[in-house]
Design a protein around this motif. Structure first.
Motif, short mmCIF file in Angstrom:
data_model
loop_
_atom_site.label_atom_id
_atom_site.label_comp_id
_atom_site.label_asym_id
_atom_site.label_seq_id
_atom_site.Cartn_x
_atom_site.Cartn_y
_atom_site.Cartn_z
N LEU A 229 0.62 -1.24 -0.08
CA LEU A 229 -0.17 -0.03 0.02
C LEU A 229 0.99 1.42 0.07
O LEU A 229 0.61 2.18 -0.79
CB LEU A 229 -0.97 -0.20 1.16
N SER A 230 1.85 1.31 0.71
CA SER A 230 2.85 2.58 0.80
C SER A 230 3.31 2.59 -0.64
O SER A 230 3.67 3.55 -0.86
CB SER A 230 4.03 2.31 1.60
N ARG A 231 4.11 1.39 -1.21
CA ARG A 231 4.50 1.87 -2.51
C ARG A 231 3.30 2.09 -3.48
O ARG A 231 3.72 3.24 -4.26
CB ARG A 231 5.15 0.52 -3.01
N LEU A 232 2.25 1.67 -3.58
CA LEU A 232 1.26 2.13 -4.35
C LEU A 232 1.04 3.61 -4.07
O LEU A 232 0.57 4.50 -5.08
CB LEU A 232 -0.18 1.28 -4.18
N LEU A 233 0.87 3.95 -2.85
CA LEU A 233 0.57 5.49 -2.65
C LEU A 233 1.52 6.31 -3.06
O LEU A 233 1.37 7.60 -3.39
CB LEU A 233 0.28 5.71 -1.28
N LYS A 234 2.94 6.03 -2.89
CA LYS A 234 4.08 6.64 -3.35
C LYS A 234 4.04 6.79 -4.89
O LYS A 234 4.63 7.75 -5.39
CB LYS A 234 5.30 5.81 -2.80
N GLU A 235 3.57 5.81 -5.74
CA GLU A 235 3.69 6.02 -7.09
C GLU A 235 2.41 6.73 -7.51
O GLU A 235 2.71 7.59 -8.47
CB GLU A 235 3.39 4.45 -7.66
N MET A 236 1.40 6.79 -6.66
CA MET A 236 0.21 7.56 -7.19
C MET A 236 0.63 9.17 -6.94
O MET A 236 0.12 10.07 -7.61
CB MET A 236 -1.01 7.49 -6.56
N SER A 237 1.41 9.43 -5.87
CA SER A 237 1.67 10.81 -5.55
C SER A 237 2.53 11.43 -6.56
O SER A 237 2.73 12.45 -6.52
CB SER A 237 2.08 10.96 -4.16
N LYS A 238 3.32 10.59 -7.33
CA LYS A 238 4.42 11.09 -8.17
C LYS A 238 3.76 11.80 -9.53
O LYS A 238 2.66 11.85 -10.13
CB LYS A 238 5.24 10.00 -8.89
#
Length: 140
Positions: free
Chosen positions: A131-140
């Motif tokens: 979830l953390s990786r997905l959220l980080k990718e979405m914020s880019k």
């Protein structure tokens, strides 16, 4: 060198190790800590990506400096926690096996319950990381 001298030397080296590492980190150039870098095992990936001459070395040095100073990201902390939980599975087997006054079937039940709870914790940790990786990718 005699045995006592050798053991004293080894003990001194173990005690001096952290202070020597801190001193080496303090002496490094200040600009290296600001470079973003992949995890330490990303060295071979950095070289394969075709980065220019010394760029990958600077990123690796910055990453090593960050790791030695104990400044880990949340994802790295969670990964280390997950690795410790994986190692606990073997310890669960040992802890249950040494119980003397517990019957065999009861030991199997206890082991199964403990391993199930441990695997649930690991699965939750992996889900948090994903979830953390997905959220980080979405914020880019």
């Amino acid at each position: 060198m005699k045995r006592r001298g050798f053991l004293g030397f080894i003990g001194g080296a173990a005690a001096a190790g952290p202070s020597v590492a801190r001193a080496a980190i303090a002496e490094m150039p200040k600009g290296l800590g600001t470079v973003a870098s992949p995890p330490m095992h990303g060295l071979s990936q950095g070289v394969c990506e075709g980065s220019s001459g010394g760029d990958w070395r600077i990123r690796e040095i910055a990453d090593l400096k960050r790791i030695l100073s104990g400044d880990l990201t949340d994802e790295e902390k969670e990964q280390r926690r997950r690795e410790r939980m994986y190692a606990l599975e073997a310890i669960v087997d040992q802890n249950v096996a040494v119980l003397i006054s517990v019957s065999g079937p009861q030991k199997l039940t206890m082991r199964r319950d403990r391993v199930r709870r441990l695997q649930e914790k690991i699965r939750l940790s992996e889900t948090r990381g994903y979830l953390s990786r997905l959220l980080k990718e979405m914020s880019k």
